[in-house]
Design a protein around this motif. Structure first.
Motif, PDB file in Angstrom:
ATOM      1  N   ILE A  46      -5.233  -8.807   0.819  1.00  0.00           N
ATOM      2  CA  ILE A  46      -6.125  -7.777   0.278  1.00  0.00           C
ATOM      3  C   ILE A  46      -5.875  -7.523  -1.197  1.00  0.00           C
ATOM      4  N   LYS A  47      -4.614  -7.410  -1.584  1.00  0.00           N
ATOM      5  CA  LYS A  47      -4.287  -7.128  -2.983  1.00  0.00           C
ATOM      6  C   LYS A  47      -4.705  -8.269  -3.909  1.00  0.00           C
ATOM      7  N   ASN A  48      -4.669  -9.510  -3.413  1.00  0.00           N
ATOM      8  CA  ASN A  48      -5.100 -10.632  -4.249  1.00  0.00           C
ATOM      9  C   ASN A  48      -6.608 -10.610  -4.491  1.00  0.00           C
ATOM     10  N   LEU A  49      -7.354 -10.157  -3.482  1.00  0.00           N
ATOM     11  CA  LEU A  49      -8.807 -10.148  -3.588  1.00  0.00           C
ATOM     12  C   LEU A  49      -9.347  -8.823  -4.121  1.00  0.00           C
ATOM     13  N   ARG A  50      -8.640  -7.749  -3.867  1.00  0.00           N
ATOM     14  CA  ARG A  50      -9.044  -6.422  -4.355  1.00  0.00           C
ATOM     15  C   ARG A  50      -7.797  -5.666  -4.797  1.00  0.00           C
ATOM     16  N   PRO A  51      -7.331  -5.921  -6.029  1.00  0.00           N
ATOM     17  CA  PRO A  51      -6.052  -5.367  -6.505  1.00  0.00           C
ATOM     18  C   PRO A  51      -5.971  -3.847  -6.490  1.00  0.00           C
ATOM     19  N   ASN A  52      -7.098  -3.165  -6.628  1.00  0.00           N
ATOM     20  CA  ASN A  52      -7.071  -1.698  -6.689  1.00  0.00           C
ATOM     21  C   ASN A  52      -7.119  -1.029  -5.318  1.00  0.00           C
ATOM     22  N   CYS A  53      -7.187  -1.811  -4.275  1.00  0.00           N
ATOM     23  CA  CYS A  53      -7.197  -1.243  -2.929  1.00  0.00           C
ATOM     24  C   CYS A  53      -5.823  -0.650  -2.605  1.00  0.00           C
ATOM     25  N   THR A  54      -5.830   0.559  -2.085  1.00  0.00           N
ATOM     26  CA  THR A  54      -4.584   1.225  -1.688  1.00  0.00           C
ATOM     27  C   THR A  54      -4.146   0.724  -0.310  1.00  0.00           C
ATOM     28  N   ILE A  55      -2.907   0.283  -0.218  1.00  0.00           N
ATOM     29  CA  ILE A  55      -2.341  -0.187   1.055  1.00  0.00           C
ATOM     30  C   ILE A  55      -1.386   0.876   1.588  1.00  0.00           C
ATOM     31  N   ILE A  56      -1.665   1.353   2.784  1.00  0.00           N
ATOM     32  CA  ILE A  56      -0.844   2.403   3.404  1.00  0.00           C
ATOM     33  C   ILE A  56      -0.279   1.889   4.728  1.00  0.00           C
ATOM     34  N   GLY A  57       1.015   1.972   4.876  1.00  0.00           N
ATOM     35  CA  GLY A  57       1.682   1.580   6.119  1.00  0.00           C
ATOM     36  C   GLY A  57       2.012   2.809   6.948  1.00  0.00           C
ATOM     37  N   VAL A  58       1.944   2.672   8.271  1.00  0.00           N
ATOM     38  CA  VAL A  58       2.192   3.809   9.162  1.00  0.00           C
ATOM     39  C   VAL A  58       3.193   3.434  10.247  1.00  0.00           C
ATOM     40  N   GLU A  59       4.158   4.329  10.454  1.00  0.00           N
ATOM     41  CA  GLU A  59       5.170   4.146  11.497  1.00  0.00           C
ATOM     42  C   GLU A  59       5.255   5.401  12.361  1.00  0.00           C
ATOM     43  N   SER A  60       5.858   5.236  13.539  1.00  0.00           N
ATOM     44  CA  SER A  60       6.146   6.386  14.392  1.00  0.00           C
ATOM     45  C   SER A  60       7.419   7.068  13.923  1.00  0.00           C
ATOM     46  N   GLU A  61       7.486   8.369  14.114  1.00  0.00           N
ATOM     47  CA  GLU A  61       8.688   9.124  13.778  1.00  0.00           C
ATOM     48  C   GLU A  61       9.899   8.663  14.587  1.00  0.00           C
ATOM     49  N   ARG A  62       9.653   7.969  15.691  1.00  0.00           N
ATOM     50  CA  ARG A  62      10.746   7.542  16.565  1.00  0.00           C
ATOM     51  C   ARG A  62      11.463   6.282  16.077  1.00  0.00           C
ATOM     52  N   CYS A  63      10.863   5.570  15.099  1.00  0.00           N
ATOM     53  CA  CYS A  63      11.524   4.374  14.577  1.00  0.00           C
ATOM     54  C   CYS A  63      10.965   4.013  13.202  1.00  0.00           C
ATOM     55  N   PRO A  64      11.264   4.809  12.173  1.00  0.00           N
ATOM     56  CA  PRO A  64      10.719   4.559  10.832  1.00  0.00           C
ATOM     57  C   PRO A  64      11.526   3.517  10.047  1.00  0.00           C
ATOM     58  N   SER A  65      11.636   2.328  10.578  1.00  0.00           N
ATOM     59  CA  SER A  65      12.536   1.327  10.007  1.00  0.00           C
ATOM     60  C   SER A  65      12.071   0.790   8.653  1.00  0.00           C
ATOM     61  N   PHE A  66      10.760   0.660   8.438  1.00  0.00           N
ATOM     62  CA  PHE A  66      10.298   0.134   7.145  1.00  0.00           C
ATOM     63  C   PHE A  66      10.454   1.191   6.049  1.00  0.00           C
ATOM     64  N   THR A  67      10.210   2.446   6.384  1.00  0.00           N
ATOM     65  CA  THR A  67      10.430   3.527   5.423  1.00  0.00           C
ATOM     66  C   THR A  67      11.893   3.559   4.991  1.00  0.00           C
ATOM     67  N   ASN A  68      12.795   3.419   5.957  1.00  0.00           N
ATOM     68  CA  ASN A  68      14.222   3.406   5.635  1.00  0.00           C
ATOM     69  C   ASN A  68      14.598   2.192   4.812  1.00  0.00           C
ATOM     70  N   ALA A  69      13.949   1.061   5.076  1.00  0.00           N
ATOM     71  CA  ALA A  69      14.223  -0.158   4.304  1.00  0.00           C
ATOM     72  C   ALA A  69      13.807   0.026   2.850  1.00  0.00           C
ATOM     73  N   ILE A  70      12.648   0.635   2.622  1.00  0.00           N
ATOM     74  CA  ILE A  70      12.193   0.875   1.249  1.00  0.00           C
ATOM     75  C   ILE A  70      13.146   1.820   0.523  1.00  0.00           C
ATOM     76  N   GLN A  71      13.602   2.858   1.212  1.00  0.00           N
ATOM     77  CA  GLN A  71      14.531   3.809   0.595  1.00  0.00           C
ATOM     78  C   GLN A  71      15.876   3.171   0.279  1.00  0.00           C
ATOM     79  N   SER A  72      16.282   2.200   1.118  1.00  0.00           N
ATOM     80  CA  SER A  72      17.577   1.535   0.922  1.00  0.00           C
ATOM     81  C   SER A  72      17.472   0.299   0.033  1.00  0.00           C
TER      82      SER A  72
END
Length: 453
Positions: A237-263
């Protein structure tokens, strides 16, 4: 940290040789306690592989005849949330999830000897189903190791597609260890369901379709578990539409990608039971993280009750049966976590529909409770003939549907001439529930009003 790019096994190059015959430094083993852990040569934390847009384009060409081009349609909920909502309906793939894209591409990219020998994977559901189905279609032997917590219906479905299914391990981590050991002993290629580079490229084809189907989209909301889908789709998506906002969603029970970004790197996240069981990956993929971390504009963590409500909304308004992992994108909208998207054109990926049928009824009830349409209360009435009839008459007079009623005398301490009545009832909406609440408060002195969730 050195990063390699994905190679294609059917195009001669130095990188191709590394995939079929990886260098010795990539054949690693370690131990945790006395337990041997075999590290996946295609998912090396010290040498993450980032895929390219060209890899996704190549995947789209190779899988075009074996994958459903799922619709991306305007939602009935557009007016409800003030956004121009479109749903990418990946749950309409033959086995019920987006996993087919990566599975088919990974199988097609095996060389002749690897196809003859077969592949192995650990999965509790959708990845196993996708490999089993496309393995059968392509004539490739598939072995899947599933944990004992895997739903029986998914185990049976994998066997229906001809896969060699072994149920081993209390959880997915134990199943993976067994799968990698067995793969090493029998010469089978292990395919990680969310981090193998060919899996990432295959999942990215969803992003290509989204941009073609909704070319002027402003944002795309994508569920995140191990990270494979958002890595591939965000790159496309970003290659074809660079200004498109990409939002990822996780459950509160296992926010592993959020923790990865913070770490700044994949880290272990404690996992708890969740409606979004397909997203419950305690450590995100190293290749997925390396590819996606700079492409994601925002990560969101949603509450369990809003996942249930999202499933209910999709059932009622879209006539779509979507599993918890597939519904978290809508849950973010319901929870009002993306106010910046009001008035924008937004695509939400509904990435899977394999909800456990034994849990569906409970999820619907939970969703009704969150929506203020299913209520529970306890009230004390006089223990004389006609008192309970008066209560039910009040309920019926307001147009409320009585679902369950139970009364008891022995445990009331306040008044020996009173009876306690427990009621579960269904209303039209939250406003209707409040109308009932007020009527009960005016009529009865002892009222305990509590939502089911």
């Amino acid at each position: 940290m050195m990063m390699q790019h994905l190679w294609a096994t059917d195009v001669p190059s130095e990188m191709d040789d590394n995939l079929t015959h990886p260098p010795d430094k990539r054949r690693k083993m370690s131990t945790i306690g006395s337990e041997e852990v075999i590290l996946d040569k295609f998912c090396d934390p010290d040498n993450p592989i980032t895929i390219t847009f060209q890899d996704i384009s190549a995947a789209a060409y190779k899988i075009r005849d074996g994958i459903e081009r799922t619709p991306c349609l305007k939602s009935q909920m557009t007016q409800m949330y003030g956004m121009k909502l479109f749903f990418k309906k990946e749950f309409l793939q033959y086995t019920g999830s987006f996993k087919e894209r990566g599975a088919r591409y990974a199988l097609l990219m095996l060389n002749k000897d690897q196809k003859k020998q077969g592949v192995i994977a650990a999965s509790a559901g959708n990845h196993a189903l996708a490999l089993a189905y496309h393995g059968q279609e392509l004539g490739i032997s598939i072995t899947v190791i599933m944990p004992i917590i895997a739903p029986l219906m998914k185990i049976q479905a994998c066997r229906k597609f001809g896969a060699n299914v072994q149920v081993k391990g209390a959880n997915l981590a134990e199943s993976k260890l067994h799968a990698m050991k067995l793969g090493r002993e029998e010469g089978l290629i292990y395919i990680n369901g969310y981090d193998h580079p060919h899996i990432l490229a295959g999942q990215g084809t969803m992003g290509l379709e989204i941009v073609e189907q909704v070319p002027d989209l402003d944002a795309c909301i994508i569920p995140v578990g191990g990270g494979g889908l958002i890595a591939g789709a965000a790159l496309a998506i970003k290659n074809l539409r660079p200004n498109c906002t990409i939002i990822g969603v996780e459950s509160e029970r296992c926010p592993s990608f959020t923790n990865a970004i913070q770490s700044g790197k994949p880290v272990y996240t404690e996992m708890h039971s969740t409606l979004a069981d397909g997203l419950a990956v305690p450590t995100v993929g190293v290749n997925a993280f390396a590819t996606a971390k700079d492409l994601i504009d925002k990560m969101i963590i949603v509450k369990e009750e809003n996942i249930a409500l999202a499933i209910l909304r999709l059932l009622e308004m879209e006539k779509a049966v979507v599993e918890g992992a597939g519904a978290v994108g809508l849950a973010a909208v319901i929870e009002n976590l993306v106010p910046e998207l009001v008035g924008k054109k937004v695509v939400i990926a509904l990435c899977g529909g394999n909800i456990d049928t034994t849990a569906l009824g409970r999820v619907i009830e939970r969703g009704l409770a969150v929506d203020g349409r299913l209520n529970r209360f306890v009230v004390e009435v006089s223990d004389r003939p006609g008192s309970i009839a008066e209560l039910t008459k009040l309920i019926a007079g307001l147009g409320v549907s009585l679902k369950d009623i139970f009364h008891e005398r022995a445990w009331i301490k306040s008044d020996i001439f009173a009876v306690q009545v427990k009621v579960v009832c269904e209303t039209r909406d939250a406003e209707h529930s409040e109308e009932l609440h007020q009527a009960l408060k005016e009529r009865y002195n002892h009222l305990n009003w509590s939502p089911i969730y």
